[in-house]
Design a protein around this motif. Structure first.
Motif, PDB file in Angstrom:
ATOM      1  N   TRP A 227      14.823  -0.782   6.849  1.00  0.00           N
ATOM      2  CA  TRP A 227      14.738   0.678   6.344  1.00  0.00           C
ATOM      3  C   TRP A 227      14.921   1.659   7.479  1.00  0.00           C
ATOM      4  CZ3 TRP A 227      13.449   0.992   1.473  1.00  0.00           C
ATOM      5  CH2 TRP A 227      12.814   0.153   0.772  1.00  0.00           C
TER       6      TRP A 227
ATOM      7  N   ARG B 236      11.934   4.686   1.203  1.00  0.00           N
ATOM      8  CA  ARG B 236      11.219   3.785   0.419  1.00  0.00           C
ATOM      9  C   ARG B 236      10.907   4.371  -1.101  1.00  0.00           C
ATOM     10  NH1 ARG B 236       8.488  -0.276   2.950  1.00  0.00           N
ATOM     11  NH2 ARG B 236       8.628  -0.223   5.475  1.00  0.00           N
ATOM     12  N   TYR B 237      10.482   5.790  -1.107  1.00  0.00           N
ATOM     13  CA  TYR B 237      10.343   6.144  -2.357  1.00  0.00           C
ATOM     14  C   TYR B 237      11.530   5.992  -3.220  1.00  0.00           C
ATOM     15  CZ  TYR B 237      10.081   9.744  -5.915  1.00  0.00           C
ATOM     16  OH  TYR B 237       9.957  10.580  -7.133  1.00  0.00           O
TER      17      TYR B 237
ATOM     18  N   ARG C  47      12.006   2.547  -4.410  1.00  0.00           N
ATOM     19  CA  ARG C  47      11.108   2.376  -5.855  1.00  0.00           C
ATOM     20  C   ARG C  47      11.481   2.815  -7.053  1.00  0.00           C
ATOM     21  NH1 ARG C  47       7.199   3.532  -1.835  1.00  0.00           N
ATOM     22  NH2 ARG C  47       6.856   5.369  -3.027  1.00  0.00           N
ATOM     23  N   ARG C  48      12.184   4.100  -6.858  1.00  0.00           N
ATOM     24  CA  ARG C  48      12.735   4.888  -8.448  1.00  0.00           C
ATOM     25  C   ARG C  48      13.939   4.052  -8.867  1.00  0.00           C
ATOM     26  NH1 ARG C  48      10.989   6.263 -11.748  1.00  0.00           N
ATOM     27  NH2 ARG C  48      12.247   7.949 -12.308  1.00  0.00           N
TER      28      ARG C  48
ATOM     29  N   ALA D  72      14.353   0.707  -8.301  1.00  0.00           N
ATOM     30  CA  ALA D  72      13.996  -0.501  -9.086  1.00  0.00           C
ATOM     31  C   ALA D  72      13.286  -0.217 -10.305  1.00  0.00           C
ATOM     32  CB  ALA D  72      12.917  -1.121  -7.986  1.00  0.00           C
ATOM     33  N   GLU D  73      12.611   0.894 -10.357  1.00  0.00           N
ATOM     34  CA  GLU D  73      11.948   1.101 -11.720  1.00  0.00           C
ATOM     35  C   GLU D  73      13.067   1.357 -12.740  1.00  0.00           C
ATOM     36  OE1 GLU D  73       9.548   4.416 -10.775  1.00  0.00           O
ATOM     37  OE2 GLU D  73       8.154   3.331  -9.542  1.00  0.00           O
TER      38      GLU D  73
ATOM     39  N   ASP E 237      14.524  -6.204  -8.996  1.00  0.00           N
ATOM     40  CA  ASP E 237      13.461  -6.402  -7.902  1.00  0.00           C
ATOM     41  C   ASP E 237      14.766  -6.447  -6.732  1.00  0.00           C
ATOM     42  OD1 ASP E 237      12.259  -7.218  -5.870  1.00  0.00           O
ATOM     43  OD2 ASP E 237      11.596  -9.250  -6.684  1.00  0.00           O
TER      44      ASP E 237
END
Length: 504
Positions: free
Chosen positions: A460, A475-476, A479-480, A482-483, A488
């Motif tokens: 990171w 990190r945010y 996550r977006r 991955a969504e 994963d």
């Protein structure tokens, strides 16, 4: 090009005679049935007669400008006043003296003949039966004829210049025709002062023109028309004009070994109008062609190969058969497009895309490297140009990051395994896998963030530092990603697939 418009502009150049070419005193004496006889100053009969002045004053010079044929009957002239009278006329620069006999004097006084001979002033005897007004009318008719001949010569030269402008090599033809018309040299310069076309002997003297261009750039435009500049060098008289309707797009200069006559100034002005029209029209044509080429590029990248090729053929060009290489070029689009004039090139999205036969890729890259960074893709067929452009863009990005003039996609680190994949299948896989990210609004930062995250092997802090963002922001974003992708990012297989998709 609207050829009628060119002709109208050339012929509409206003003729400004200035100092009209006048007939000589020899012409006035010999060609007119006036019974005139020359008694003195034979060697000066080729002086021009610019007007006729009749005066019986002892000193008419305050009312003269020079160049006149002065007519008198000598009513107030005596023997003692002959020499001073002649001296005053000579000092004023008159062309000659016409003396009417049969009124105040039956013949011209000997003292006047002697004084005129000594001073070299032409002295003409006017017989009693020839009224002075007849001489005035004759000279006026000769002046009108000379002016008409000047206008005729000017318009004939303009017609020849117009025909030159209609030739395929318009600007070059106009410059060469102008040099021939004037018997001097002419040169066309670009906006920076670089030589585009030169013609005529002595064109090397254009070096003297370059320092003067700055003065023209700073001059105000009168009525929307750029002002011109005239100056002399040891070997030539030079006229320089800026070219361009709305802004200066170039210059042209003309040089002669003598001062410019009114006719020659008119011809120069006509050439300037034609060159301005050709430059403006040429720029409009180039901009229109650039728009068509950009549209053709979109067709080729969308897989509409046949339509793209057919459109290029209508433009007088085309794509070669066989493997093709795509180059993505940074730098000034104008300069790159000019350097790539022999290839298919189109500007799009802040760079110029050039498509060349694979065997000419290295030659094209070498020609373009001086105009900004160049990214070179690997050979592809015409159905895989999208893949070739993506490779060239990645190479261009690497060239910009590394400060390299040319970067080849095949030389990028980590491409060994990817080079073994089928380019078409890999491109289709990449497009399908990353489509949700590319369609996610305008958030291109998600793709770049994913690339940095994978390049840093999931670290990171290192990835955030490379992107210039806080690690929480990264990190945010992950996550977006991955969504949106439904993957994963901790799964090594998912990471490998995404790395391949990002790099093909």
């Amino acid at each position: 090009m609207h050829y009628g418009k060119i002709a109208r502009i050339a012929l509409a150049v206003t003729y400004k005679p200035g100092v009209v070419v006048a007939p000589t005193l020899r012409t006035v004496v010999r060609r007119l049935p006036l019974g005139l006889a020359v008694l003195a100053g034979h060697e000066a009969l080729d002086r021009p007669v610019r007007w006729v002045a009749v005066s019986e004053l002892e000193d008419p010079t305050p009312f003269l400008e020079g160049g006149e044929l002065v007519l008198t009957t000598g009513m107030r002239l005596d023997a003692d006043g002959a020499a001073p009278y002649v001296d005053r006329l000579v000092a004023r620069g008159v062309t000659g003296l016409g003396f009417g006999v049969g009124l105040g004097h039956e013949e011209i006084p000997a003292e006047l003949v002697t004084a005129a001979s000594r001073a070299g002033l032409p002295l003409v005897e006017v017989p009693r039966q020839t009224p002075f007004v007849a001489i005035g009318k004759a000279v006026s008719d000769l002046l009108a004829a000379e002016q008409y001949e000047e206008i005729t010569r000017a318009f004939a030269a303009q017609n020849r210049l117009t025909r030159a402008a209609l030739r395929p090599e318009g600007p070059r033809a106009v410059v060469e025709r102008l040099a021939r018309e004037l018997g001097g040299w002419a040169v066309l310069l670009d906006e920076a002062g670089g030589e585009r076309h030169a013609a005529g002997r002595g064109a090397a003297a254009v070096a003297a023109v370059i320092p003067e261009l700055g003065r023209l750039r700073g001059r105000p435009r009168e009525g929307g028309t750029p002002s011109s500049l005239a100056f002399s060098t040891p070997g030539a008289h030079v006229v320089v004009q800026p070219l361009g309707a709305r802004r200066i797009r170039g210059f042209f200069a003309v040089g002669l070994g003598k001062p410019f006559s009114p006719v020659e100034h008119t011809v120069v002005n006509a050439a300037g109008s034609l060159l301005t029209l050709l430059l403006e029209h040429g720029r409009e044509h180039q901009e229109a062609e650039r728009g068509v080429r950009s549209a053709v590029l979109r067709l080729l990248l969308a897989g509409e190969t046949r339509a793209g090729r057919e459109t290029l053929e209508l433009l007088g060009g085309g794509l070669a058969d066989g493997p093709l290489t795509v180059l993505a070029c940074g730098g000034d689009p104008e300069a790159v497009l000019e350097a790539a004039a022999e290839e298919f090139a189109a500007d799009a999205d802040g760079r110029v895309v050039v498509i060349v036969p694979a065997e000419r890729a290295e030659t094209a890259a070498a020609a373009l490297r001086g105009h900004g960074p160049v990214g070179v893709g690997t050979p592809v067929d015409d159905r895989q140009l999208g893949t070739g452009l993506d490779q060239a863009d990645r190479a261009l990005a690497a060239a910009r990051r590394g400060g390299e003039p040319v970067m080849r996609f095949a030389d990028l680190a980590g491409q060994g395994l990817l080079s073994l994949l089928d380019a078409g299948a890999a491109a289709a896989f990449s497009a399908a896998l990353l489509a949700p990210l590319r369609e996610y609004g305008s958030r291109a930062d998600l793709l770049e963030s994913l690339r940095a995250y994978l390049a840093c092997n999931g670290h990171w802090d290192a990835a955030a530092q490379r992107l210039g963002v806080h690690r929480h922001t990264l990190r945010y974003r992950m996550r977006r990603v991955a969504e949106i992708l439904g993957r994963d990012l901790d799964d090594p297989a998912a990471r490998a697939e995404l790395w391949v998709a990002l790099n093909v």
